[in-house]
Scaffold this motif. Structure first.
Motif, PDB file in Angstrom:
ATOM      1  N   PHE A 150       0.799  -1.156   0.008  1.00 10.49           N
ATOM      2  CA  PHE A 150      -0.136  -0.021   0.124  1.00 10.49           C
ATOM      3  C   PHE A 150       0.977   1.160  -0.040  1.00 10.49           C
ATOM      4  O   PHE A 150       0.663   2.168  -0.821  1.00 10.49           O
ATOM      5  CB  PHE A 150      -0.818  -0.170   1.389  1.00 10.49           C
ATOM      6  N   GLY A 151       1.937   1.202   0.510  1.00 11.21           N
ATOM      7  CA  GLY A 151       2.962   2.334   0.908  1.00 11.21           C
ATOM      8  C   GLY A 151       3.527   2.697  -0.426  1.00 11.21           C
ATOM      9  O   GLY A 151       3.645   3.748  -0.940  1.00 11.21           O
ATOM     10  N   LEU A 152       3.957   1.529  -1.241  1.00  8.01           N
ATOM     11  CA  LEU A 152       4.617   1.671  -2.514  1.00  8.01           C
ATOM     12  C   LEU A 152       3.592   2.493  -3.666  1.00  8.01           C
ATOM     13  O   LEU A 152       3.887   3.168  -4.387  1.00  8.01           O
ATOM     14  CB  LEU A 152       4.816   0.302  -2.897  1.00  8.01           C
ATOM     15  N   LEU A 153       2.231   1.875  -3.583  1.00  7.39           N
ATOM     16  CA  LEU A 153       1.195   2.550  -4.461  1.00  7.39           C
ATOM     17  C   LEU A 153       0.983   3.957  -4.159  1.00  7.39           C
ATOM     18  O   LEU A 153       0.767   4.642  -5.170  1.00  7.39           O
ATOM     19  CB  LEU A 153      -0.014   1.508  -4.196  1.00  7.39           C
ATOM     20  N   VAL A 154       0.770   4.327  -2.843  1.00  7.29           N
ATOM     21  CA  VAL A 154       0.582   5.727  -2.678  1.00  7.29           C
ATOM     22  C   VAL A 154       1.937   6.364  -2.935  1.00  7.29           C
ATOM     23  O   VAL A 154       1.581   7.406  -3.656  1.00  7.29           O
ATOM     24  CB  VAL A 154       0.351   5.914  -1.193  1.00  7.29           C
ATOM     25  N   LEU A 155       2.988   6.035  -2.648  1.00  9.06           N
ATOM     26  CA  LEU A 155       4.174   6.831  -3.090  1.00  9.06           C
ATOM     27  C   LEU A 155       4.327   6.914  -4.613  1.00  9.06           C
ATOM     28  O   LEU A 155       4.877   7.976  -5.169  1.00  9.06           O
ATOM     29  CB  LEU A 155       5.595   6.069  -2.572  1.00  9.06           C
TER      30      LEU A 155
END
Length: 260
Positions: A150-155
């Motif tokens: 999820f963090g990668l997708l947001v970044l």
């Protein structure tokens, strides 16, 4: 009121404005969202058995391989709408109107960026649900893996959004903005989203490997499916941070210097 409080207040107002526009005029977002969904269904049900055999399995194995790439492609597709929206604001005079008002100067761009990231996340969730409905499963991922994914997708969404904002600011019309932002949806087609790099022609492999989508796709694939990530994790973060900084500097410089 302090400068920070003013910035937060005005950015919140601009965010609400952009979300209201997206709700009242959903056709652009829906049209852009249809591209990854149609590609997902096309490659799974038309080419899935053949491409899955090339991976040493069948359609279910290909679904697992395909979905992470389509999730990132969804972000690239969604932010094209951001470029169009920014260009529309610039060319129709609303930005000039905002500049005569007592609002924080950067809040206009911040509202676009946060709104776009939220729309990207919502679009990814929708495409992910379609993937689950047709058979995608992530049984090996832990809670930490899901949080990292999820963090990668947001970044990644943040990075592409700043690039899209810059593209919108330099475009003389909404149509031009849409054309300028097309690489954000074409690059995934030239990445490892659909087939492994080692299955591509030798002359084409560097094109697929040395671009932002491939390391991000391989990292997301590793987090969701338990495959080897290797150096792709650091490359993906580096690409995201680099593109976000580049897009931010480009967009803020263009916005500050534009006389409109």
């Amino acid at each position: 009121m302090s400068t920070l409080s003013l910035a937060v207040r005005d950015s919140s107002t601009m965010l609400r404005r952009n979300l209201l526009h997206a709700r009242r005029y959903p056709s652009l977002t829906l049209n852009l969202l249809l591209t990854p969904i149609m590609l997902l269904l096309l490659f799974v049900y038309i080419f899935g058995d053949t491409l899955g055999a090339g991976l040493g399995g069948g359609r279910s194995e290909y679904i697992a391989y395909l979905v992470p790439g389509l999730l990132l492609m969804t972000i690239g597709s969604t932010v094209i709408g951001t470029a169009v929206s920014v260009s529309t604001d610039m060319t129709e005079g609303i930005i000039a109107r905002f500049r005569t008002m007592a609002i924080h100067r950067g809040s206009v761009l911040v509202g676009h960026v946060i709104g776009s990231v939220l729309q990207s996340v919502a679009s990814v969730v929708l495409v992910g649900l379609v993937g689950v409905a047709i058979g995608f499963r992530s049984t090996d991922a832990t809670v930490l893996d899901w949080l990292a994914a999820f963090g990668l997708l947001v970044l990644f969404a943040l990075a592409l959004t700043w690039i899209a904002v810059g593209m919108g600011l330099i475009s003389p019309s909404a149509e031009a903005a849409s054309n300028n932002a097309m690489p954000l949806i074409l690059l995934p087609l030239l990445s490892s989203a659909f087939v492994p790099i080692d299955k591509m022609p030798g002359w084409f492999q560097p094109i697929a490997e040395y671009q932002p989508f491939t390391p991000a796709i391989e990292t997301l694939r590793g987090l969701l499916l338990g495959t080897e990530i290797g150096h792709n994790g650091w490359l993906a973060v580096a690409w995201c941070v680099g593109l976000a900084i580049l897009g931010y500097l480009w967009a803020t410089a263009k916005f500050s210097n534009d006389p409109k």
